[in-house]
Design a protein around this motif. Structure first.
Motif, mmCIF file in Angstrom:
data_model
loop_
_atom_site.group_PDB
_atom_site.id
_atom_site.type_symbol
_atom_site.label_atom_id
_atom_site.label_comp_id
_atom_site.label_asym_id
_atom_site.label_seq_id
_atom_site.Cartn_x
_atom_site.Cartn_y
_atom_site.Cartn_z
ATOM 1 N N MET A 145 0.810 -1.212 0.000
ATOM 2 C CA MET A 145 0.000 0.000 0.000
ATOM 3 C C MET A 145 0.852 1.275 0.000
ATOM 4 O O MET A 145 0.310 2.384 -0.031
ATOM 5 C CB MET A 145 -0.909 0.021 1.236
ATOM 6 N N SER A 146 2.153 1.143 0.045
ATOM 7 C CA SER A 146 3.015 2.311 0.194
ATOM 8 C C SER A 146 3.034 3.185 -1.058
ATOM 9 O O SER A 146 2.785 2.716 -2.180
ATOM 10 C CB SER A 146 4.442 1.859 0.513
ATOM 11 N N GLY A 147 3.348 4.456 -0.848
ATOM 12 C CA GLY A 147 3.499 5.373 -1.969
ATOM 13 C C GLY A 147 4.660 4.997 -2.860
ATOM 14 O O GLY A 147 4.614 5.200 -4.089
ATOM 15 N N GLN A 148 5.707 4.404 -2.254
ATOM 16 C CA GLN A 148 6.878 3.979 -3.044
ATOM 17 C C GLN A 148 6.479 2.942 -4.087
ATOM 18 O O GLN A 148 6.859 3.059 -5.261
ATOM 19 C CB GLN A 148 7.941 3.400 -2.105
ATOM 20 N N LEU A 149 5.692 1.941 -3.680
ATOM 21 C CA LEU A 149 5.299 0.911 -4.636
ATOM 22 C C LEU A 149 4.320 1.479 -5.660
ATOM 23 O O LEU A 149 4.339 1.075 -6.829
ATOM 24 C CB LEU A 149 4.674 -0.281 -3.912
ATOM 25 N N HIS A 150 3.479 2.391 -5.243
ATOM 26 C CA HIS A 150 2.550 3.030 -6.186
ATOM 27 C C HIS A 150 3.327 3.726 -7.305
ATOM 28 O O HIS A 150 2.983 3.593 -8.495
ATOM 29 C CB HIS A 150 1.663 4.041 -5.445
ATOM 30 N N ASP A 151 4.387 4.430 -6.940
ATOM 31 C CA ASP A 151 5.196 5.117 -7.952
ATOM 32 C C ASP A 151 5.863 4.119 -8.904
ATOM 33 O O ASP A 151 5.952 4.365 -10.119
ATOM 34 C CB ASP A 151 6.268 5.968 -7.265
ATOM 35 N N VAL A 152 6.330 2.982 -8.361
ATOM 36 C CA VAL A 152 6.955 1.957 -9.201
ATOM 37 C C VAL A 152 5.936 1.391 -10.191
ATOM 38 O O VAL A 152 6.233 1.188 -11.378
ATOM 39 C CB VAL A 152 7.545 0.831 -8.332
ATOM 40 N N CYS A 153 4.710 1.113 -9.726
ATOM 41 C CA CYS A 153 3.674 0.568 -10.607
ATOM 42 C C CYS A 153 3.316 1.562 -11.718
ATOM 43 O O CYS A 153 3.095 1.159 -12.872
ATOM 44 C CB CYS A 153 2.442 0.194 -9.787
ATOM 45 N N VAL A 154 3.252 2.838 -11.379
ATOM 46 C CA VAL A 154 2.973 3.857 -12.395
ATOM 47 C C VAL A 154 4.095 3.892 -13.426
ATOM 48 O O VAL A 154 3.869 3.966 -14.636
ATOM 49 C CB VAL A 154 2.800 5.238 -11.737
ATOM 50 N N GLU A 155 5.323 3.802 -12.953
ATOM 51 C CA GLU A 155 6.484 3.806 -13.850
ATOM 52 C C GLU A 155 6.455 2.623 -14.812
ATOM 53 O O GLU A 155 6.751 2.763 -16.010
ATOM 54 C CB GLU A 155 7.766 3.765 -13.017
ATOM 55 N N LEU A 156 6.084 1.466 -14.312
ATOM 56 C CA LEU A 156 6.096 0.253 -15.133
ATOM 57 C C LEU A 156 4.794 0.046 -15.909
ATOM 58 O O LEU A 156 4.700 -0.885 -16.711
ATOM 59 C CB LEU A 156 6.364 -0.980 -14.251
ATOM 60 N N GLY A 157 3.806 0.853 -15.647
ATOM 61 C CA GLY A 157 2.531 0.697 -16.346
ATOM 62 C C GLY A 157 1.721 -0.478 -15.832
ATOM 63 O O GLY A 157 0.981 -1.115 -16.588
ATOM 64 N N VAL A 158 1.839 -0.755 -14.547
ATOM 65 C CA VAL A 158 1.132 -1.882 -13.927
ATOM 66 C C VAL A 158 0.001 -1.346 -13.064
ATOM 67 O O VAL A 158 0.190 -0.385 -12.301
ATOM 68 C CB VAL A 158 2.102 -2.712 -13.065
ATOM 69 N N ARG A 159 -1.196 -1.944 -13.156
ATOM 70 C CA ARG A 159 -2.333 -1.507 -12.362
ATOM 71 C C ARG A 159 -2.396 -2.291 -11.055
ATOM 72 O O ARG A 159 -2.408 -3.519 -11.065
ATOM 73 C CB ARG A 159 -3.636 -1.708 -13.139
ATOM 74 N N GLN A 160 -2.424 -1.589 -9.948
ATOM 75 C CA GLN A 160 -2.478 -2.238 -8.650
ATOM 76 C C GLN A 160 -3.884 -2.718 -8.312
ATOM 77 O O GLN A 160 -4.880 -2.128 -8.727
ATOM 78 C CB GLN A 160 -1.998 -1.280 -7.547
ATOM 79 N N SER A 161 -3.911 -3.827 -7.550
ATOM 80 C CA SER A 161 -5.170 -4.385 -7.077
ATOM 81 C C SER A 161 -4.924 -4.953 -5.689
ATOM 82 O O SER A 161 -3.835 -5.464 -5.406
ATOM 83 C CB SER A 161 -5.662 -5.486 -8.015
ATOM 84 N N ALA A 162 -5.934 -4.871 -4.803
ATOM 85 C CA ALA A 162 -5.762 -5.378 -3.437
ATOM 86 C C ALA A 162 -7.071 -5.960 -2.927
ATOM 87 O O ALA A 162 -8.159 -5.436 -3.211
ATOM 88 C CB ALA A 162 -5.287 -4.271 -2.506
ATOM 89 N N GLY A 163 -6.944 -7.070 -2.194
ATOM 90 C CA GLY A 163 -8.128 -7.662 -1.585
ATOM 91 C C GLY A 163 -8.567 -6.861 -0.380
ATOM 92 O O GLY A 163 -7.943 -5.889 0.026
ATOM 93 N N ARG A 164 -9.665 -7.312 0.225
ATOM 94 C CA ARG A 164 -10.198 -6.615 1.384
ATOM 95 C C ARG A 164 -9.350 -6.882 2.619
ATOM 96 O O ARG A 164 -8.735 -7.935 2.747
ATOM 97 C CB ARG A 164 -11.635 -7.070 1.634
ATOM 98 N N THR A 165 -9.321 -5.951 3.526
ATOM 99 C CA THR A 165 -8.532 -6.082 4.747
ATOM 100 C C THR A 165 -9.048 -7.236 5.597
ATOM 101 O O THR A 165 -10.243 -7.326 5.889
ATOM 102 C CB THR A 165 -8.587 -4.787 5.571
#
Length: 402
Positions: free
Chosen positions: A307-327
């Motif tokens: 959920m971190s901002g660091q990984l979000h930036d990496v996914c945007v850079e690589l063109g990957v869409r993030q997905s997460a299950g429910r807590t």
């Protein structure tokens, strides 16, 4: 000149036991066996003395009447019979399965025939004496076509089971043999494994333990909704983190799998579970795939690392869409959890790991050499992930790294 017959000690004891246990006159039993009545009588007397069935006549027993002595001898004989029965059953319990086949019971009888009467063992094991003797006669003959075929099957099953590091069950052994051109049904393979006491490893029930909730700086939906396999490669990538025990402390593993082929396409190990760990695994997967579509979904749980901002930036850079299950809903990432169960039950927990470096090398080797390229997966038609992907490549779906 008539040749004098000789009898082994085993035969004498068996004949004496037959005469004692049949409760028929010694003369009748002697005629059936083709031996002299007096000779059989000596064998019976000797066997009864050995079993403690005879009560010597002495002045010390003068207080007992003759009928009481007969009753005492009978009771002693019954006690002795029960003691021998229990002794044999104790041995059988340690050597036979509950659902032992008649052949396995005959093999036990053959092993113990010098110690126990065939009649007794047949009765206690619930098989026929005639069946045992017929089986014994067959053992001295050359194996027939069925026996020879069974030996070939057993050898092939044993070889495949050993090559799987002794983890395959009957379905995977059958699939491996089929790929080699040996067509057997699963029941035949299961029977062979049962005969040889070969047992595959079943994954233990898993429970998630590494999800550390964090504060999300952006909304990440569940783009998968447990529909992981979309029928194509590079549509959904599944990721999670697990912990591995070593003699130096914990080692954390992040792995990424393609949901279609089940292949592990990226992994990273470190002694701390940080976002850097996930980023390294994701970049490895991206490099391995070479040509990644813009809409590939990267699915994980809602741990702080994902959920971190660091990984979000990496996914945007690589063109990957993030997905997460429910807590707190482990089923939303069950596919990743099943991989940890396989890793630990079939490989990691079967030995001790002294150092992190040793564990790193072992896990990397198992993932690439065994899991991706050798282990058969039931969900993709009992193929390896690499061979399954190559089939898709041949069908013209996409270029793929080796």
């Amino acid at each position: 000149m008539t040749t004098r017959r000789t009898f082994t000690e085993e035969y004498r004891r068996e004949a004496a036991r037959l005469a004692i246990e049949s409760d028929r006159p010694i003369a009748q039993t002697a005629r059936e066996l083709g031996v002299g009545e007096s000779l059989l009588g000596k064998w019976v007397h000797k066997e009864r003395l050995r079993q403690g069935d005879l009560t010597p006549v002495s002045p010390a027993t003068g207080a007992l009447e003759e009928t009481e002595q007969v009753e005492l001898a009978r009771l002693r004989r019954e006690v002795q019979e029960l003691r021998v029965d229990n002794e044999f059953l104790g041995k059988a319990a340690g050597l036979l399965r509950i659902e032992a086949t008649p052949q396995e019971r005959y093999e036990l009888m053959d092993t113990e025939k010098a110690n126990y009467a065939i009649t007794r063992m047949a009765r206690l094991l619930h098989v026929a004496r005639a069946g045992y003797y017929a089986w014994h006669a067959r053992q001295r003959e050359a194996p027939g076509p069925r026996a020879a075929r069974r030996e070939v099957v057993d050898a092939a099953v044993r070889r495949v089971f050993a090559a799987s590091d002794e983890v395959y069950g009957a379905p995977r052994v059958q699939a491996e043999l089929a790929s080699e051109g040996m067509r057997l049904n699963v029941k035949t393979v299961a029977d062979s494994m049962r005969r040889q006491s070969l047992e595959g490893i079943s994954p233990r029930k898993w429970r998630p333990v590494t999800t550390i909730p964090g504060v999300s700086a952006h909304a990440i939906p569940d783009r998968v909704e447990r529909q992981w396999d979309r029928g194509e490669l590079n549509r959904v990538w599944i990721s999670d983190i697990t912990y591995l025990r070593t003699g130096e402390g914990w080692l954390y593993l992040c792995a990424i799998r393609d949901a279609c082929s089940r292949r592990v396409i990226g992994w990273a190990l470190d002694q701390a579970q940080t976002t850097d760990l996930v980023e390294r695994a994701l970049r490895m997967a991206y490099v391995l795939r070479r040509e990644v579509p813009d809409d590939v979904v990267f699915h994980a749980d809602r741990g702080a690392q994902f959920m971190s901002g660091q990984l979000h930036d990496v996914c945007v850079e690589l063109g990957v869409r993030q997905s997460a299950g429910r807590t707190g809903v482990c089923w939303d990432n069950a596919m990743a959890e099943s991989f940890w169960s396989t890793l630990k039950s079939e490989f990691y927990d079967r030995r001790k790991w002294a150092t992190r470096a040793e564990a790193r090398a072992g896990v990397a080797d198992w993932i690439e050499r065994v899991y991706n390229r050798r282990r058969l997966h039931s969900t993709i038609g009992y193929q390896t992930p690499v061979s399954f992907e190559r089939e898709l490549v041949i069908e013209g779906q996409l270029p793929l790294a080796a």
